[in-house]
Design a protein around this motif. Structure first.
Motif, PDB file in Angstrom:
ATOM      1  N   LEU A  90       0.833  -1.200   0.000  1.00 14.18           N
ATOM      2  CA  LEU A  90       0.000   0.000   0.000  1.00 14.18           C
ATOM      3  C   LEU A  90       0.872   1.256   0.000  1.00 14.18           C
ATOM      4  N   LYS A  91       0.656   2.143  -0.967  1.00 11.07           N
ATOM      5  CA  LYS A  91       1.420   3.390  -1.057  1.00 11.07           C
ATOM      6  C   LYS A  91       0.576   4.600  -0.636  1.00 11.07           C
ATOM      7  N   GLN A  92      -0.698   4.581  -1.011  1.00  7.64           N
ATOM      8  CA  GLN A  92      -1.583   5.707  -0.666  1.00  7.64           C
ATOM      9  C   GLN A  92      -2.969   5.143  -0.394  1.00  7.64           C
ATOM     10  N   ALA A  93      -3.514   5.472   0.763  1.00 10.61           N
ATOM     11  CA  ALA A  93      -4.817   4.930   1.167  1.00 10.61           C
ATOM     12  C   ALA A  93      -5.917   5.959   0.910  1.00 10.61           C
ATOM     13  N   HIS A  94      -7.116   5.467   0.584  1.00 17.26           N
ATOM     14  CA  HIS A  94      -8.268   6.354   0.361  1.00 17.26           C
ATOM     15  C   HIS A  94      -9.379   5.957   1.340  1.00 17.26           C
ATOM     16  N   TYR A  95      -9.820   6.939   2.132  1.00 17.08           N
ATOM     17  CA  TYR A  95     -10.879   6.686   3.110  1.00 17.08           C
ATOM     18  C   TYR A  95     -12.148   7.418   2.702  1.00 17.08           C
ATOM     19  N   ARG A  96     -13.308   6.781   3.022  1.00 18.65           N
ATOM     20  CA  ARG A  96     -14.602   7.394   2.708  1.00 18.65           C
ATOM     21  C   ARG A  96     -15.475   7.386   3.965  1.00 18.65           C
ATOM     22  N   CYS A  97     -16.174   8.472   4.154  1.00 20.50           N
ATOM     23  CA  CYS A  97     -17.073   8.569   5.315  1.00 20.50           C
ATOM     24  C   CYS A  97     -18.369   7.814   5.009  1.00 20.50           C
ATOM     25  N   VAL A  98     -18.778   6.926   5.917  1.00 18.79           N
ATOM     26  CA  VAL A  98     -20.002   6.144   5.681  1.00 18.79           C
ATOM     27  C   VAL A  98     -21.255   6.989   5.916  1.00 18.79           C
ATOM     28  N   VAL A  99     -21.109   8.136   6.580  1.00 16.91           N
ATOM     29  CA  VAL A  99     -22.281   8.981   6.870  1.00 16.91           C
ATOM     30  C   VAL A  99     -22.589   9.886   5.675  1.00 16.91           C
ATOM     31  N   CYS A 100     -21.575  10.686   5.238  1.00 15.93           N
ATOM     32  CA  CYS A 100     -21.852  11.660   4.178  1.00 15.93           C
ATOM     33  C   CYS A 100     -21.230  11.279   2.832  1.00 15.93           C
ATOM     34  N   GLY A 102     -18.057  11.527   1.931  1.00  8.22           N
ATOM     35  CA  GLY A 102     -16.884  12.323   1.558  1.00  8.22           C
ATOM     36  C   GLY A 102     -15.619  11.489   1.620  1.00  8.22           C
ATOM     37  N   GLY A 103     -14.721  11.710   0.659  1.00  9.26           N
ATOM     38  CA  GLY A 103     -13.485  10.920   0.604  1.00  9.26           C
ATOM     39  C   GLY A 103     -12.268  11.745   0.969  1.00  9.26           C
ATOM     40  N   VAL A 104     -11.222  11.065   1.479  1.00  9.46           N
ATOM     41  CA  VAL A 104      -9.965  11.739   1.807  1.00  9.46           C
ATOM     42  C   VAL A 104      -8.820  10.752   1.576  1.00  9.46           C
ATOM     43  N   ASP A 105      -7.684  11.260   1.039  1.00  7.99           N
ATOM     44  CA  ASP A 105      -6.503  10.426   0.817  1.00  7.99           C
ATOM     45  C   ASP A 105      -5.588  10.509   2.040  1.00  7.99           C
ATOM     46  N   ALA A 106      -5.032   9.376   2.436  1.00 10.95           N
ATOM     47  CA  ALA A 106      -4.103   9.340   3.572  1.00 10.95           C
ATOM     48  C   ALA A 106      -2.762   8.810   3.089  1.00 10.95           C
ATOM     49  N   LEU A 107      -1.698   9.525   3.440  1.00  6.76           N
ATOM     50  CA  LEU A 107      -0.356   9.094   3.032  1.00  6.76           C
ATOM     51  C   LEU A 107       0.194   8.055   4.004  1.00  6.76           C
ATOM     52  N   ILE A 108       1.167   7.281   3.521  1.00  8.06           N
ATOM     53  CA  ILE A 108       1.769   6.244   4.353  1.00  8.06           C
ATOM     54  C   ILE A 108       3.214   6.621   4.620  1.00  8.06           C
ATOM     55  N   ASP A 109       3.563   6.676   5.904  1.00  7.36           N
ATOM     56  CA  ASP A 109       4.921   7.047   6.270  1.00  7.36           C
ATOM     57  C   ASP A 109       5.572   5.879   6.998  1.00  7.36           C
ATOM     58  N   ARG A 110       6.609   5.274   6.395  1.00  3.96           N
ATOM     59  CA  ARG A 110       7.371   4.170   6.980  1.00  3.96           C
ATOM     60  C   ARG A 110       6.480   3.038   7.459  1.00  3.96           C
ATOM     61  N   GLY A 111       5.515   2.666   6.610  1.00  3.07           N
ATOM     62  CA  GLY A 111       4.707   1.485   6.891  1.00  3.07           C
ATOM     63  C   GLY A 111       3.505   1.720   7.784  1.00  3.07           C
ATOM     64  N   VAL A 113      -0.105   3.840   8.441  1.00  7.97           N
ATOM     65  CA  VAL A 113      -1.105   4.644   7.746  1.00  7.97           C
ATOM     66  C   VAL A 113      -1.613   5.729   8.685  1.00  7.97           C
ATOM     67  N   ASP A 114      -1.653   6.945   8.184  1.00  7.08           N
ATOM     68  CA  ASP A 114      -2.169   8.073   8.963  1.00  7.08           C
ATOM     69  C   ASP A 114      -3.688   8.085   8.816  1.00  7.08           C
ATOM     70  N   GLU A 115      -4.357   7.238   9.598  1.00 11.50           N
ATOM     71  CA  GLU A 115      -5.799   7.047   9.427  1.00 11.50           C
ATOM     72  C   GLU A 115      -6.574   8.206  10.060  1.00 11.50           C
ATOM     73  N   PRO A 116      -7.482   8.836   9.297  1.00 14.08           N
ATOM     74  CA  PRO A 116      -8.268   9.950   9.877  1.00 14.08           C
ATOM     75  C   PRO A 116      -9.260   9.437  10.915  1.00 14.08           C
ATOM     76  N   THR A 117      -9.372  10.177  12.031  1.00 16.11           N
ATOM     77  CA  THR A 117     -10.274   9.737  13.115  1.00 16.11           C
ATOM     78  C   THR A 117     -11.700  10.226  12.901  1.00 16.11           C
ATOM     79  N   LYS A 118     -11.839  11.393  12.225  1.00 18.19           N
ATOM     80  CA  LYS A 118     -13.199  11.895  11.978  1.00 18.19           C
ATOM     81  C   LYS A 118     -13.283  12.474  10.578  1.00 18.19           C
ATOM     82  N   CYS A 119     -14.480  12.645  10.099  1.00 21.04           N
ATOM     83  CA  CYS A 119     -14.709  13.149   8.746  1.00 21.04           C
ATOM     84  C   CYS A 119     -14.255  14.605   8.650  1.00 21.04           C
ATOM     85  N   ALA A 120     -13.609  14.952   7.518  1.00 17.29           N
ATOM     86  CA  ALA A 120     -13.044  16.300   7.368  1.00 17.29           C
ATOM     87  C   ALA A 120     -14.080  17.317   6.902  1.00 17.29           C
TER      88      ALA A 120
END
Length: 458
Positions: A90-100, A102-111, A113-120
């Motif tokens: 995995l090089k770049q992760a894509h997250y989607r909010c199940v409520v609205c 909305g999508g957001v890309d998360a970068l991966i640093d040294r293995g 994943v910077d996972e978002p905790t809440k919708c942006a």
């Protein structure tokens, strides 16, 4: 620059990639301005270029890698013993909010994943509602390679060390088990997890090498000649080299010269050396044309030299197998060692200490993934090379029976632990043995002196 590259490769190599990509873009732009297409299209995006430095001043042994080498560029030499299948990384992760939605890309640093905790999104801001969308993520190829120390660099009385390499992108499937290689890469260390579900780590670190460049040993030449590789991967030499080869052939004594230069420190044995020379050059492997049921011509690939991809069973063996049988002390093992040294690839083994699975293939549990994996044996590692077997007469009958298929069909079939496979073993087998009672008895016939099974002798 060399010192900076060796000490800080994680910073310097990406800068080199960036510079060379910009330079390519500039050259492409100049070429595009000179000749703009008729429809007005100037030029496409520049290709992604990766810089692969190699040929470092110092080549380390695997056992010499110290903590001071961590995060530095190192070169190590050894033999590849196992390669894994391709792993999606995995090089770049894509997250989607199940409520609205909305999508957001998360970068991966040294293995990690910077996972978002809440919708942006300002209108949503739902907590714990982000899910990973697999088909919008970016993956690259990754492969795990096991490297073992070269037999020549192991100190007396030590066991060979092994290390893990990670190969990415173009380096996936660049080497295969049995290759003797020199690897340039970044030596890294990561802490081991106590438990995969817990973020706490042990103070014990696991080391591995991120490969940047593979160079196969045996490919480098003493004389630098202008070798030109053509499209069908045949080699054309420069004019001077071609003339030298033709002069050597016109002499009429090429066969004797080559035989005399084979193991020159061993006096005499001209006939034996001629036989060994013929084995090293090999015969001509042919793929016979076999017509299908409807009388159709063979499928594409049936006429290739190695017979791969053609009609099964249509390949005739071109490799010559040699058995040297003689009294003790007639330098049989020395000849075997010399052939092992100059053959492009191959394994040297002794008959008494080899088991049937050691020659063919064994199934073991991988310590990393805990899965059953296949480990290639000596004959499979010698594919397209020479497998040297010493003390052939002292082998057990079960071990010898394994070689029948390898010598005639040049494949190894195995069915163990749910793994059913047929492996290529296109190797010449060069074996040495003593006669019965350790001395050749001139009163007996050759067959009675050797006393190997007739199926194997044929």
């Amino acid at each position: 620059l060399y010192t900076q590259l060796v000490r800080y490769p994680q910073e310097v190599v990406p800068i080199m990639d960036l510079v060379i990509t910009e330079e390519l873009e500039r050259l492409k732009l100049e070429a595009a301005l000179d000749a703009v297409d008729d429809d007005g299209d100037a030029y496409g995006p520049p290709p992604r270029v990766q810089v692969r430095p190699y040929n470092l001043r110092e080549v380390h042994d695997l056992r010499d890698l110290d903590p001071e080498n961590i995060d530095q560029l190192v070169a190590v030499a050894g033999m590849v013993t196992r390669t894994s299948s391709i792993i999606p990384d995995l090089k770049q992760a894509h997250y989607r909010c199940v409520v609205c939605g909305g999508g957001v890309d998360a970068l991966i640093d040294r293995g990690t994943v910077d996972e978002p905790t809440k919708c942006a999104r300002s209108g949503c801001l739902a907590k714990g509602a982000m899910e990973l969308v697999h088909n919008r993520c970016v993956f690259t190829d990754k492969q795990v390679v096991r490297l073992q120390e070269a037999p020549s660099s192991i100190p007396e009385g030590e066991t060979p060390h092994t290390t893990t390499l990670f190969a990415f992108d173009d380096l996936v499937d660049a080497v295969r088990p049995g290759d003797r290689v020199e690897i340039t890469g970044i030596f890294r260390a990561i802490p081991r997890r106590v438990n995969p579900r817990v973020t706490t780590v042990q103070c014990l670190f696991r080391t591995y090498v991120d490969a940047i460049h593979f160079r196969k040993k045996g490919d480098e030449r003493d004389d630098i000649v202008d070798v030109i590789k053509t499209e069908d991967d045949t080699t054309n030499f420069g004019s001077e080299k071609t003339e030298a080869i033709l002069d050597f052939a016109r002499d009429g004594k090429a066969y004797d010269k080559l035989a005399a230069s084979l193991a020159p420190s061993i006096h005499g044995l001209e006939d034996v050396k001629r036989g060994v020379l013929c084995m090293l050059f090999g015969g001509c492997a042919r793929a016979r044309e076999v017509r299908g049921a409807a009388g159709a011509a063979p499928r594409d690939g049936a006429n290739r030299k190695d017979g791969a991809g053609g009609v099964p069973g249509a390949r005739s063996r071109g490799d010559i197998n040699v058995l040297m049988c003689g009294d003790p002390g007639t330098s049989k093992s020395q000849l075997l060692g010399y052939v092992h040294k100059i053959a492009p690839r191959g394994v040297y083994t002794s008959g008494k200490g080899s088991s049937a699975v050691g020659l063919t293939a064994s199934v073991q549990r991988d310590p990393e993934t805990k899965e059953l994996v296949m480990e290639s044996g000596a004959v499979v590692l010698s594919d397209l090379g020479v497998c040297c077997i010493d003390e052939f007469d002292k082998m057990s009958d079960a071990t010898r029976a394994v070689l029948h298929e390898a010598m005639e069909q040049q494949t190894i079939s195995l069915a163990k632990a749910g793994i059913v496979a047929t492996l290529n073993a296109r190797a010449s087998i060069f074996a040495s043995a003593n006669p019965v009672d350790s001395r050749y008895n001139p009163k007996l016939s050759v067959v009675e002196n050797i006393q190997l099974p007739p199926t194997l002798l044929s």
